[in-house]
Write a protein that holds these residues in place. Structure first.
Motif, mmCIF file in Angstrom:
data_model
loop_
_atom_site.group_PDB
_atom_site.id
_atom_site.type_symbol
_atom_site.label_atom_id
_atom_site.label_comp_id
_atom_site.label_asym_id
_atom_site.label_seq_id
_atom_site.Cartn_x
_atom_site.Cartn_y
_atom_site.Cartn_z
ATOM 1 N N SER A 2 0.852 -1.194 0.000
ATOM 2 C CA SER A 2 0.000 0.000 0.000
ATOM 3 C C SER A 2 0.884 1.239 0.000
ATOM 4 O O SER A 2 1.922 1.279 0.669
ATOM 5 C CB SER A 2 -0.901 0.023 1.243
ATOM 6 O OG SER A 2 -1.820 -1.049 1.206
ATOM 7 N N THR A 3 0.485 2.243 -0.770
ATOM 8 C CA THR A 3 1.264 3.471 -0.919
ATOM 9 C C THR A 3 0.398 4.684 -0.604
ATOM 10 O O THR A 3 -0.831 4.613 -0.668
ATOM 11 C CB THR A 3 1.801 3.600 -2.362
ATOM 12 O OG1 THR A 3 0.702 3.496 -3.280
ATOM 13 C CG2 THR A 3 2.804 2.498 -2.663
ATOM 14 N N ALA A 4 1.063 5.777 -0.283
ATOM 15 C CA ALA A 4 0.329 6.988 0.093
ATOM 16 C C ALA A 4 -0.470 7.545 -1.081
ATOM 17 O O ALA A 4 -1.568 8.081 -0.895
ATOM 18 C CB ALA A 4 1.308 8.040 0.618
ATOM 19 N N ALA B 249 11.425 0.609 3.710
ATOM 20 C CA ALA B 249 12.440 1.648 3.501
ATOM 21 C C ALA B 249 13.378 1.266 2.360
ATOM 22 O O ALA B 249 13.736 2.104 1.515
ATOM 23 C CB ALA B 249 13.219 1.877 4.791
ATOM 24 N N GLN B 250 13.775 0.004 2.298
ATOM 25 C CA GLN B 250 14.661 -0.451 1.223
ATOM 26 C C GLN B 250 13.938 -0.440 -0.122
ATOM 27 O O GLN B 250 14.519 -0.077 -1.152
ATOM 28 C CB GLN B 250 15.167 -1.865 1.538
ATOM 29 C CG GLN B 250 16.111 -1.942 2.720
ATOM 30 C CD GLN B 250 17.474 -1.331 2.418
ATOM 31 O OE1 GLN B 250 17.863 -1.160 1.266
ATOM 32 N NE2 GLN B 250 18.217 -0.995 3.464
ATOM 33 N N LEU B 251 12.669 -0.832 -0.103
ATOM 34 C CA LEU B 251 11.869 -0.783 -1.331
ATOM 35 C C LEU B 251 11.714 0.657 -1.797
ATOM 36 O O LEU B 251 11.831 0.944 -3.001
ATOM 37 C CB LEU B 251 10.498 -1.418 -1.066
ATOM 38 C CG LEU B 251 9.500 -1.369 -2.216
ATOM 39 C CD1 LEU B 251 10.027 -2.107 -3.439
ATOM 40 C CD2 LEU B 251 8.150 -1.962 -1.766
ATOM 41 N N GLN B 252 11.475 1.552 -0.860
ATOM 42 C CA GLN B 252 11.354 2.974 -1.204
ATOM 43 C C GLN B 252 12.631 3.486 -1.859
ATOM 44 O O GLN B 252 12.598 4.205 -2.862
ATOM 45 C CB GLN B 252 11.076 3.785 0.066
ATOM 46 C CG GLN B 252 10.728 5.256 -0.191
ATOM 47 C CD GLN B 252 9.239 5.452 -0.320
ATOM 48 O OE1 GLN B 252 8.497 5.252 0.626
ATOM 49 N NE2 GLN B 252 8.802 5.849 -1.494
ATOM 50 N N SER B 253 13.763 3.094 -1.313
ATOM 51 C CA SER B 253 15.043 3.534 -1.851
ATOM 52 C C SER B 253 15.258 3.029 -3.275
ATOM 53 O O SER B 253 15.789 3.749 -4.125
ATOM 54 C CB SER B 253 16.176 3.044 -0.945
ATOM 55 O OG SER B 253 17.437 3.360 -1.477
ATOM 56 N N SER B 254 14.835 1.815 -3.536
ATOM 57 C CA SER B 254 15.026 1.238 -4.873
ATOM 58 C C SER B 254 14.006 1.760 -5.871
ATOM 59 O O SER B 254 14.326 1.993 -7.035
ATOM 60 C CB SER B 254 14.937 -0.291 -4.801
ATOM 61 O OG SER B 254 16.027 -0.824 -4.105
ATOM 62 N N ARG C 231 7.452 7.825 -6.711
ATOM 63 C CA ARG C 231 6.404 8.104 -7.705
ATOM 64 C C ARG C 231 4.999 7.843 -7.174
ATOM 65 O O ARG C 231 4.032 8.374 -7.700
ATOM 66 C CB ARG C 231 6.639 7.267 -8.976
ATOM 67 C CG ARG C 231 7.845 7.733 -9.770
ATOM 68 C CD ARG C 231 8.071 6.858 -10.994
ATOM 69 N NE ARG C 231 9.248 7.305 -11.733
ATOM 70 C CZ ARG C 231 10.482 6.950 -11.458
ATOM 71 N NH1 ARG C 231 10.708 6.149 -10.436
ATOM 72 N NH2 ARG C 231 11.496 7.387 -12.175
ATOM 73 N N MET C 232 4.891 6.976 -6.161
ATOM 74 C CA MET C 232 3.577 6.744 -5.545
ATOM 75 C C MET C 232 3.580 7.170 -4.076
ATOM 76 O O MET C 232 2.814 6.651 -3.263
ATOM 77 C CB MET C 232 3.170 5.280 -5.685
ATOM 78 C CG MET C 232 2.830 4.905 -7.134
ATOM 79 S SD MET C 232 1.875 3.390 -7.294
ATOM 80 C CE MET C 232 3.079 2.182 -6.777
ATOM 81 N N GLY C 233 4.444 8.143 -3.776
ATOM 82 C CA GLY C 233 4.520 8.621 -2.404
ATOM 83 C C GLY C 233 5.169 7.591 -1.487
ATOM 84 O O GLY C 233 5.903 6.715 -1.927
ATOM 85 N N LYS C 234 4.896 7.690 -0.211
ATOM 86 C CA LYS C 234 5.525 6.834 0.786
ATOM 87 C C LYS C 234 4.954 5.420 0.728
ATOM 88 O O LYS C 234 3.747 5.224 0.575
ATOM 89 C CB LYS C 234 5.309 7.422 2.182
ATOM 90 C CG LYS C 234 6.005 6.643 3.306
ATOM 91 C CD LYS C 234 5.784 7.332 4.639
ATOM 92 C CE LYS C 234 6.397 6.531 5.786
ATOM 93 N NZ LYS C 234 7.839 6.315 5.636
ATOM 94 N N MET C 235 5.826 4.442 0.841
ATOM 95 C CA MET C 235 5.411 3.053 0.997
ATOM 96 C C MET C 235 4.935 2.879 2.442
ATOM 97 O O MET C 235 5.730 3.015 3.378
ATOM 98 C CB MET C 235 6.573 2.106 0.721
ATOM 99 C CG MET C 235 7.236 2.279 -0.628
ATOM 100 S SD MET C 235 6.260 1.498 -1.914
ATOM 101 C CE MET C 235 7.200 1.960 -3.383
ATOM 102 N N VAL C 236 3.642 2.601 2.636
ATOM 103 C CA VAL C 236 3.100 2.676 3.984
ATOM 104 C C VAL C 236 2.799 1.307 4.609
ATOM 105 O O VAL C 236 2.738 1.184 5.829
ATOM 106 C CB VAL C 236 1.815 3.537 4.025
ATOM 107 C CG1 VAL C 236 2.137 4.974 3.656
ATOM 108 C CG2 VAL C 236 0.734 2.976 3.113
#
Length: 395
Positions: free
Chosen positions: A194-196, A247-252, A256-261
């Motif tokens: 799920s993403t922001a 956090a690691q997924l966000q870095s990679s 584009r879809m905001g924060k990985m929540v």
């Protein structure tokens, strides 16, 4: 001993699709049995687990022709745009349904939801018998029939046996049909994310130093993650807590879809190319993952398997209506000849993409980024790839 025209080993999406296609095209005149080891409702069913599949536009058209799409459409999420990028490099390509004057480039189906749909449809067909839970314990081929003994004690005979029982096919093993394998030296980490920000129907394919990363749009604003990593990284990645993983997924992936929540449960699968050494044999055919298991990089596995299924159903029914035995050599030869070009081309495309985008040597990095940039401005380069990606290919 129960008599059938066709017995299908495997009752997940490929096997169930074949049974329903045969029944629909023959107008219920073929007697069909499906032998499945695990009930689709059972948690952890290998064919109906937490994964999702990207169903191409061509596959949707085939499902429509068989009268099956209406049952799946309510569970499907449309892919309206595709965004392809290479992390840390300028290469970028975008594709949208509006470019091609269509409503969607494809659809994402959750396997767990598809399982209940197919089970319900199988139960409604008078000419289809489902043996579940059961496996084929022994099989014996004679000139005119295949005799089967199931693990539940049932005995069946059929004109044709079809293996749709997954990448490690028990039927192929019993008949001594081997597989050629290519280890991609990657594993796929699967999870629902799920993403922001809403995905708004956009699918992403991003090439990272870890490996290819795909996010496919799903219902309720979620995305289906397929993240390919090396086997050496598996223990580390699967050992992360959810916060570290996100956090690691966000870095990679980026923002584009905001924060990985939020992430759902993670699963991991080894990745390899497996191809059956023979697609047909005496009164025997192989379809779907039993025939070829592909890398998920371009989402072609189920779509290629569905083309196997519909082509086999067409040839069996056409031959049957012309008075031929459903398991005849003539029918199986026509099936093999029709499928070989598409199978070879799709396997070659996905394997080349893996080799190209899993390699960090500078000449290949430069070449693939030039290719992505060229795709973004030149339809002559993009069109053939899009045609195959959308499943608009000859069968």
């Amino acid at each position: 001993m129960k008599q059938y025209d066709v017995v299908i080993a495997g009752g997940a999406m490929t096997g169930a699709s074949l049974a329903l296609a045969l029944d629909t095209l023959s107008k219920g005149n073929l007697r069909i049995a499906v032998v499945e080891a695990v009930s689709p409702e059972q948690t952890g069913h290998p064919g109906y687990d937490a994964r999702s599949i990207a169903m191409s536009l061509g596959s949707v058209r085939l499902m429509e022709q068989l009268g099956l799409w209406s049952f799946l459409a309510g569970e499907a999420t449309a892919i309206s745009r595709i965004h392809v990028s290479d992390r840390g490099h300028p290469g970028l390509a975008r594709m949208s349904a509006s470019e091609y004057g269509i409503s969607a480039l494809g659809y994402v189906i959750e396997l767990a939801q598809a399982g209940s749909v197919f089970l319900e449809q199988l139960s409604k067909r008078a000419a289809i018998d489902l043996f579940c839970p059961a496996r084929i314990h022994t099989l014996h081929r004679e000139q005119d029939v295949v005799s089967l003994q199931l693990t539940n004690g049932e005995s069946l005979q059929a004109s044709l046996l079809v293996a749709a029982d997954g990448g490690v096919s028990g039927c192929c093993a019993q008949l001594g049909i081997g597989h050629q394998s290519l280890d991609f030296e990657q594993v796929a980490v699967i999870a629902n994310i799920s993403t922001a920000l809403s995905h708004q129907g956009e699918a992403f394919e991003r090439f990272t130093p870890f490996g290819p990363l795909a996010l496919l749009p799903m219902s309720q604003g979620r995305s289906s993650l397929v993240w390919c990593i090396s086997p050496e990284q598996q223990q580390e990645v699967m050992g992360w807590d959810d916060e570290t993983f996100l956090a690691q997924l966000q870095s990679s992936f980026g923002w584009r879809m905001g924060k990985m929540v939020k992430t759902g449960q993670r699963f991991v699968y080894p990745l390899s190319l497996r191809q059956a050494e023979r697609r047909v044999s005496h009164r025997f055919a192989v379809v779907g993952n039993a025939a070829q298991t592909l890398h998920p990089i371009a989402g072609q596995g189920f779509n290629l398997g569905l083309r196997d299924v519909v082509t086999l159903a067409e040839e069996v029914v056409a031959g049957y209506q012309a008075g031929e035995d459903p398991g005849s050599t003539a029918i199986l030869s026509r099936f093999r000849q029709r499928r070989e070009p598409d199978q070879a081309a799709t396997v070659a495309m996905t394997t080349c993409l893996v080799k190209l985008f899993a390699n960090e040597h500078w000449p290949l990095v430069a070449g693939r980024n030039a290719g992505l940039m060229a795709m973004s401005v030149m339809d002559t380069i993009k069109a053939p790839l899009m045609k195959r990606a959308m499943g608009q290919v000859d069968r």
